[in-house]
Design a protein around this motif. Structure first.
Motif, PDB file in Angstrom:
ATOM      1  N   LYS A 148      -3.906   1.329  -2.960  1.00 12.55           N
ATOM      2  CA  LYS A 148      -4.594   0.845  -1.770  1.00 12.55           C
ATOM      3  C   LYS A 148      -4.946  -0.627  -1.971  1.00 12.55           C
ATOM      4  O   LYS A 148      -5.088  -1.080  -3.115  1.00 12.55           O
ATOM      5  CB  LYS A 148      -5.874   1.643  -1.549  1.00 12.55           C
ATOM      6  CG  LYS A 148      -5.687   3.144  -1.466  1.00 12.55           C
ATOM      7  CD  LYS A 148      -7.025   3.858  -1.366  1.00 12.55           C
ATOM      8  CE  LYS A 148      -6.857   5.368  -1.307  1.00 12.55           C
ATOM      9  NZ  LYS A 148      -8.161   6.073  -1.202  1.00 12.55           N
ATOM     10  N   ALA A 154       0.835  -1.196   0.000  1.00 13.74           N
ATOM     11  CA  ALA A 154       0.000   0.000   0.000  1.00 13.74           C
ATOM     12  C   ALA A 154       0.875   1.252   0.000  1.00 13.74           C
ATOM     13  O   ALA A 154       1.893   1.302   0.694  1.00 13.74           O
ATOM     14  CB  ALA A 154      -0.912  -0.005   1.214  1.00 13.74           C
ATOM     15  N   ASP A 197      -7.507  -1.494  -4.487  1.00 10.59           N
ATOM     16  CA  ASP A 197      -7.187  -1.397  -5.911  1.00 10.59           C
ATOM     17  C   ASP A 197      -6.806  -2.747  -6.498  1.00 10.59           C
ATOM     18  O   ASP A 197      -6.648  -2.876  -7.717  1.00 10.59           O
ATOM     19  CB  ASP A 197      -6.019  -0.427  -6.130  1.00 10.59           C
ATOM     20  CG  ASP A 197      -6.369   1.003  -5.786  1.00 10.59           C
ATOM     21  OD1 ASP A 197      -5.505   1.689  -5.176  1.00 10.59           O
ATOM     22  OD2 ASP A 197      -7.480   1.453  -6.123  1.00 10.59           O
ATOM     23  N   SER A 244      -0.078   5.853  -5.027  1.00 12.31           N
ATOM     24  CA  SER A 244      -0.774   5.758  -3.734  1.00 12.31           C
ATOM     25  C   SER A 244      -1.751   4.598  -3.728  1.00 12.31           C
ATOM     26  O   SER A 244      -2.920   4.734  -3.345  1.00 12.31           O
ATOM     27  CB  SER A 244      -1.512   7.074  -3.436  1.00 12.31           C
ATOM     28  OG  SER A 244      -0.626   8.162  -3.428  1.00 12.31           O
ATOM     29  N   SER A 287      -1.536  -4.672   2.400  1.00 15.80           N
ATOM     30  CA  SER A 287      -1.572  -3.630   3.441  1.00 15.80           C
ATOM     31  C   SER A 287      -0.379  -3.742   4.377  1.00 15.80           C
ATOM     32  O   SER A 287       0.362  -4.716   4.356  1.00 15.80           O
ATOM     33  CB  SER A 287      -2.871  -3.741   4.235  1.00 15.80           C
ATOM     34  OG  SER A 287      -2.978  -5.033   4.809  1.00 15.80           O
ATOM     35  N   ARG A 331      -5.086   9.873  -8.041  1.00 18.09           N
ATOM     36  CA  ARG A 331      -4.067   8.841  -7.815  1.00 18.09           C
ATOM     37  C   ARG A 331      -3.642   8.166  -9.122  1.00 18.09           C
ATOM     38  O   ARG A 331      -2.487   7.772  -9.268  1.00 18.09           O
ATOM     39  CB  ARG A 331      -4.608   7.771  -6.857  1.00 18.09           C
ATOM     40  CG  ARG A 331      -5.004   8.302  -5.490  1.00 18.09           C
ATOM     41  CD  ARG A 331      -5.331   7.173  -4.524  1.00 18.09           C
ATOM     42  NE  ARG A 331      -6.470   6.378  -4.968  1.00 18.09           N
ATOM     43  CZ  ARG A 331      -6.427   5.067  -5.185  1.00 18.09           C
ATOM     44  NH1 ARG A 331      -5.295   4.406  -5.020  1.00 18.09           N
ATOM     45  NH2 ARG A 331      -7.519   4.408  -5.569  1.00 18.09           N
TER      46      ARG A 331
END
Length: 125
Positions: A86, A14, A89, A84, A125, A66
């Motif tokens: 996440k 992330a 995504d 960026s 993450s 982004r």
């Protein structure tokens, strides 16, 4: 025969970035409307970003600020710069090109007749 070949997917943490590419060959029209879509397991395919005939762009709200879509006409290649990133995504990303015309709903998959096979993006993450 029209071919769209995506590349550049992979696994990132992330906050990281990826650049997706879509090489187009055999496209029969002088100009194109192209887009990126994505589909996560168990979810519907969604439009992410599109590049209209005149170079204008449109983005899904979830990626605005982004992601950036662009095209190198000399190389017949569509790009998607993703910053960026996440975890949400994470998905298979597909590029698409119109097959002779669009109605204007550039993030709707029915607008496009040519599709690539996809490239996987995984964000941890």
């Amino acid at each position: 025969q029209v071919q769209l070949v995506e590349s550049g997917g992979g696994s990132v943490q992330a906050g990281g970035s990826l650049l997706l590419s879509c090489a187009v060959s055999g496209y029969p029209y002088s100009s194109s409307c192209m887009a990126w879509f994505r589909q996560a397991p168990g979810k519907e395919r969604e439009g992410v970003a599109a590049l209209d005939y005149d170079g204008s762009t449109i983005y899904a709200d979830s990626v605005k600020g982004r992601f950036t879509v662009s095209k190198d006409n000399a190389k017949n290649t569509l790009f998607l710069q993703m910053n960026s990133l996440k975890p949400e995504d994470s998905a298979m990303y597909y590029c698409a090109a119109d097959d002779g015309g669009v109605t204007g709903l550039l993030l709707a998959d029915f607008e496009y007749g040519y599709w690539g096979q996809g490239t996987q993006v995984t964000v941890s993450s």
